[in-house]
Enzyme design. Structure first.
Site, PDB file in Angstrom:
ATOM      1  N   ARG A  91      21.856   0.189  24.700  1.00 22.40           N
ATOM      2  CA  ARG A  91      21.056   1.273  24.110  1.00 22.40           C
ATOM      3  C   ARG A  91      21.659   1.712  22.783  1.00 22.40           C
ATOM      4  NH1 ARG A  91      21.436   2.220  29.714  1.00 22.40           N
ATOM      5  NH2 ARG A  91      19.412   2.230  30.774  1.00 22.40           N
ATOM      6  N   ASP A 152      18.111   7.561  35.981  1.00 20.71           N
ATOM      7  CA  ASP A 152      19.259   6.945  36.662  1.00 20.71           C
ATOM      8  C   ASP A 152      19.464   7.585  38.042  1.00 20.71           C
ATOM      9  OD1 ASP A 152      20.771   5.733  33.892  1.00 20.71           O
ATOM     10  OD2 ASP A 152      19.545   7.531  33.697  1.00 20.71           O
ATOM     11  N   ARG A 155      16.972   6.077  40.259  1.00 23.38           N
ATOM     12  CA  ARG A 155      17.381   4.714  40.649  1.00 23.38           C
ATOM     13  C   ARG A 155      18.456   4.771  41.733  1.00 23.38           C
ATOM     14  NH1 ARG A 155      17.396   2.742  34.497  1.00 23.38           N
ATOM     15  NH2 ARG A 155      15.351   1.779  34.451  1.00 23.38           N
TER      16      ARG A 155
END
Ligand code: NAD
Length: 326
Positions: A91, A152, A155
């Site tokens: 990123r 995140d 996830r």
């Protein structure tokens, strides 16, 4: 249904993430007026038209292509514009290009946005770009939010739900720090119905790695990520529009919390109509504190590599309203 009561959401960037976000907001009727803006007018028009064609089969929300003037009166302006990660790319590699894009978009949106608008950044690297957006925005930092580690954390909860055979929605676990390679799982507070998650260290490391590298896996397989970030952005929008006071790991200006200042990163925050209402200080163990400090140093280095290094004097902080504990 909230659609008749809630105002406009503008999404700047009608690529994979922007279009998926518009579609999610549209199906969930988050706002009656959802507007897609893109430097590529045709792309925004095509995505909006594709959704409009399903209007007879959808609910009461509408999606249309628009321009910066639509930011006037918007409750939320979401920025998803900019370059995306290519397979294997970090990123961070997107910083220079996307930093310039974000600065120019915020300047253009500020010509129209009212003081109530919450600016929500998804473009990567999201923590640094949210901080750059805050530097260029003419609104308190509480109203400039990065999507951070909401994705995140989702996830992680999915990974743990699969592991323990429990609905992910009933797993309580947080990823904090950078939305990126230095993020950390707060294992000391991970639980299901108050029962700590008994996992050997090796399995914890494996789950943390799968969480951290989830985006890379999806990008390798399909070229980009979009569905789960769209759901994450939708969740943040719902918290703002419904004044939910939801606890979400968004990226925010740490103004003294966790012993840090002038830095955007993700920690659990109470999110409502005014944006980030409060930062919650979790009691971290020594290893977690060290990992958070490391993540913060990565982000500090990154923001300091961007000019101007100092916050402009007219940036409004929220010392009076953001508390650092419950
Ligand atoms: P994409 O290439 O599909 O779309 C980007 C869009 O931005 C394009 O339509 C492009 O025309 C537009 N754009 C570029 N410059 C612009 C400008 N100045 N003004 C208006 N529009 C402009 O990319 P994508 O897959 O949608 O990803 C977008 C961003 O979201 C990337 O930075 C990606 O890394 C990030 N992302 C973030 C998360 C997260 O969790 N925060 C998750 C997934 C993707």
């Amino acid at each position: 249904m909230t659609a008749t009561r809630t105002p406009r959401i503008v999404i700047i960037g009608a690529g994979a993430v922007g279009a998926d976000t518009a579609y999610t907001l549209y199906l969930r009727e988050r706002a009656p007026d959802i507007v897609l803006v893109d430097i590529d007018d045709q792309r925004a028009r095509g995505e909006a038209l594709d959704m409009q064609h399903g209007q007879a089969l959808a609910g009461g929300a509408r999606v249309r292509a628009g321009n910066y003037a639509d930011c006037a009166g918007a409750a939320i302006v979401i920025i998803t514009a900019g370059a995306a990660q290519k397979p294997g790319q970090s990123r961070e590699a997107l910083l220079e290009r996307n930093g310039e894009i974000i600065a120019s978009i915020v300047a253009a949106a500020e010509q129209h946005m009212g003081p109530e608008t919450v600016l929500l950044i998804a473009t990567n690297p999201v923590d640094t770009l949210a901080q750059i957006a805050a530097r260029h925005a003419r609104r308190p930092t509480r109203r400039v939010i990065g999507s951070g580690t909401v994705l995140d954390s989702a996830r992680l909860r999915w990974e743990l739900g699969e592991k323990f055979g429990v609905d992910a929605r009933h797993v309580h676990a947080h990823v904090i720090g950078e939305h990126g390679d230095s993020e950390l799982v707060v294992w000391s507070h991970a639980h299901v119905a108050g029962a700590p998650l008994a996992l050997p260290v090796l399995q914890r490391e494996e789950i943390a790695r799968a969480t951290r590298e989830g985006a890379y896996e999806v990008i390798r397989a399909k070229g980009h990520t979009s569905h789960a970030i769209a759901l994450s952005l939708d969740r943040i929008c719902a918290a703002i529009l419904n004044d939910d006071h939801a606890v979400l790991t968004v990226s925010t200006d740490l103004d003294g919390a966790y012993g840090m200042s002038d830095l955007y990163l993700s920690v659990p925050c109470v999110v409502g109509r005014t944006g980030v209402e409060r930062v919650i200080e979790m009691e971290l163990d020594a290893a977690e504190r060290a990992a958070l400090a490391h993540s913060a140093s990565v982000l500090r280095q990154r923001i300091d590599s961007i000019e101007p290094a100092a916050w402009p004097s007219d940036v409004t902080r929220d010392n009076d309203t953001i508390r650092t504990s419950l």
